[in-house]
Design a protein around this motif. Structure first.
Motif, short mmCIF file in Angstrom:
data_model
loop_
_atom_site.label_atom_id
_atom_site.label_comp_id
_atom_site.label_asym_id
_atom_site.label_seq_id
_atom_site.Cartn_x
_atom_site.Cartn_y
_atom_site.Cartn_z
N MET A 1 -3.29 120.45 50.95
CA MET A 1 -2.44 119.47 51.34
C MET A 1 -3.13 118.65 52.06
O MET A 1 -4.08 118.60 53.19
N ASN A 2 -3.14 117.05 51.76
CA ASN A 2 -3.82 116.04 52.51
C ASN A 2 -3.32 115.63 53.66
O ASN A 2 -1.98 116.04 53.84
N ASP A 3 -3.82 114.78 54.69
CA ASP A 3 -2.74 114.19 55.90
C ASP A 3 -1.51 113.84 55.42
O ASP A 3 -0.66 113.87 56.13
N GLU A 4 -1.51 113.05 54.40
CA GLU A 4 -0.29 112.25 54.09
C GLU A 4 0.80 113.01 53.65
O GLU A 4 1.78 113.04 54.26
N PHE A 7 0.85 116.20 54.42
CA PHE A 7 1.12 116.99 55.70
C PHE A 7 2.20 116.48 56.56
O PHE A 7 3.20 117.04 57.33
N LEU A 8 2.24 115.03 56.52
CA LEU A 8 3.22 114.43 57.22
C LEU A 8 4.71 113.90 56.63
O LEU A 8 5.64 113.90 57.31
N ILE A 9 4.41 113.78 55.28
CA ILE A 9 5.54 113.38 54.69
C ILE A 9 6.52 114.43 54.19
O ILE A 9 7.59 114.33 53.82
N TYR A 25 11.79 110.51 62.30
CA TYR A 25 10.45 110.59 62.78
C TYR A 25 10.19 109.72 64.09
O TYR A 25 9.37 110.07 65.19
N LEU A 42 6.41 119.05 65.07
CA LEU A 42 5.92 117.74 64.82
C LEU A 42 6.47 116.83 65.62
O LEU A 42 5.70 115.99 66.17
N HIS A 50 5.88 104.54 58.39
CA HIS A 50 5.07 104.90 57.02
C HIS A 50 5.38 106.36 56.54
O HIS A 50 5.69 106.54 55.32
N TYR A 51 5.24 107.22 57.15
CA TYR A 51 5.53 108.74 56.97
C TYR A 51 6.96 109.04 56.88
O TYR A 51 7.46 110.06 56.03
N GLY A 52 7.79 108.49 57.65
CA GLY A 52 9.08 108.62 57.73
C GLY A 52 9.88 107.92 56.71
O GLY A 52 10.40 108.36 55.79
N ALA A 56 -2.87 110.32 61.75
CA ALA A 56 -2.46 111.41 60.84
C ALA A 56 -3.71 112.45 61.07
O ALA A 56 -3.53 113.75 61.35
N GLN A 57 -5.01 111.97 61.18
CA GLN A 57 -6.07 113.00 61.25
C GLN A 57 -5.73 113.66 62.83
O GLN A 57 -6.09 114.86 62.70
N ARG A 72 -2.78 116.23 62.45
CA ARG A 72 -3.40 117.18 61.49
C ARG A 72 -4.21 118.36 62.39
O ARG A 72 -3.97 119.54 62.44
#
Lengths: 234, 165
Positions: A1-4, A6-8, B23, B106, B124-126, B153-154, B157
């Motif tokens: 799982m990449n960071d993208e 992981f968050l979506i 989010y 999260l 973006h992610y939401g 994001a990094q 994670r």
């Protein structure tokens, strides 16, 4: 799982009840309008699934006895095949309750198995629909939706093994985890009073004493079977 | 304007706005209330929307961001960090429950971010907006948006994984 990813992965479809209520609030004119496309889109999957079942159970004892004589087994479950629309007469609309999954599990006298696999992007709706019919028959429905692909499916669990009224040739035997199951293509269209082959695909099978039904307008039968096979016996 | 399918727009944009607020401020009734407030404002004023100036989603998210800003101005003093951490009453059961617990976790991480970073993550992610669309909304350059999102994001994670160890 990449960071993208992981968050979506936490995206979730809005609860169906919230979606309907907000739409009616911002468009007051549609609240009472028959045939709103939005309401149709949201309701058709469940309606295709529940309608024949509800009608069958709401019928009089005499009607039930008559039906019993015509019932045959498909996939180990009772079906009555007929060209005649099984409705007619006054229709009682039974409002669903929406509860959290935890509330349903606490209040439900039987265990509820959930899929271990669903197609990518499918996320479960927060709320679970519970429809209490008069005679204690209470289907519990959980919905999964993929908002970006505009697809989804409904899982309904009931305790009673009712005879389902379906069109001739609409239902075939399949297997779920090597056990017999029934796959029905279509559902009764209440407006046209005919069987609509494109209304939904419904997979019906038993786990212990519970009847599980997976229904979708958009997914293929093979996908429904794969979802079904990922539901463990509770 | 008459040819706009508002119902289709509603169905398409509702999940994006809803997830933006999940989010941005957290899951549950708050996200629903703010989503509803956004759509009520947008629908009241939808005849003012001009297709020649912006995509509808850009216009809608301009409203959503204002609603979020108002929410924070009203509640800045009132909302402790604990309010967005795990709600034990929601926990139980298999994948669904694990997902809820993970999202609560999260949210706790997001709550520690500066407001600008959390806003970009939510958009973006939401909501699934592109970096270009976010750049239009935020006034940042597209590359700046991409750089910030990549870094955040990094960070999220690695913090998540460090907590696991």
């Amino acid at each position: 799982m990449n960071d993208e990813e992981f968050l979506i992965r936490f995206r979730q479809a809005p609860p169906g009840e919230f979606t309907r209520a907000l739409y009616e609030k911002i468009n007051p004119s549609v609240a009472d309008a028959p045939g709103s496309r939005l309401l149709h889109r949201l309701a058709v999957g469940l309606a295709a699934l529940i309608f024949a079942l509800g009608l069958t159970l709401a019928a009089s004892p005499a009607a039930r006895a008559y039906l019993a004589a015509l019932v045959r087994e498909i996939g180990g479950l009772p079906f009555e095949e007929t060209d005649q629309y099984p409705g007619g007469g006054p229709v009682e609309i039974i409002p669903s309750q929406t509860l959290s999954l935890d509330e349903v599990r606490l209040g439900q006298p039987f265990p509820l198995g959930l899929p271990g696999w669903v197609p990518e992007g499918m996320i479960p709706c927060d709320q679970v629909s519970v429809t209490p019919f008069q005679d204690g028959f209470t289907p519990v429905t959980i919905s999964w939706r993929n908002p970006s692909a505009r697809t989804g499916f409904d899982l309904t669990v009931v305790q009673e093994e009712a005879p389902w009224v379906v069109a001739p040739g609409s239902t075939q035997e399949v297997t779920v985890n090597s056990q017999p199951a029934a796959l029905t293509r279509g559902g009764w269209n209440a407006d046209e009073q005919t069987w609509d082959e494109n209304l939904a695909i419904t997979l019906i099978w038993k786990i212990d004493e519970q009847v599980y039904m997976l229904s979708s307008i958009t997914l293929e039968a093979e996908t429904l079977i794969r979802i079904a096979e990922s539901i463990p016996a509770p | 304007m008459d040819k706009i399918d508002w119902e289709a727009i509603y169905l398409q944009e509702l999940p994006r706005v809803y997830n933006y607020f999940r989010y941005r401020v957290g899951a549950g009734p708050q996200a629903e209330d703010l989503t509803a407030a956004t759509f009520e404002k947008a629908w009241r004023n939808r005849q003012r929307y001009r297709r020649d100036l912006a995509a509808f989603s850009t216009w809608l998210f301009t409203i959503a961001r204002r609603v979020a800003g108002d929410h924070y101005r009203r509640r800045r003093v009132e909302v402790p960090l604990e309010a967005v951490t795990t709600d034990p009453g929601e926990e139980s059961l298999e994948g669904l429950v694990q997902r809820k617990a993970d999202f609560a976790r999260l949210q706790a991480l997001l709550a520690r971010l500066p407001i600008r970073e959390r806003e970009l993550v939510a958009l973006h992610y939401g909501a699934g907006l592109t970096n270009r669309a976010i750049a239009r909304l935020s006034g940042l350059s597209e590359s700046n948006v991409g750089t910030i999102l990549h870094r955040v994001a990094q960070h999220l994670r690695s913090t998540w994984e460090a907590e696991d160890e």
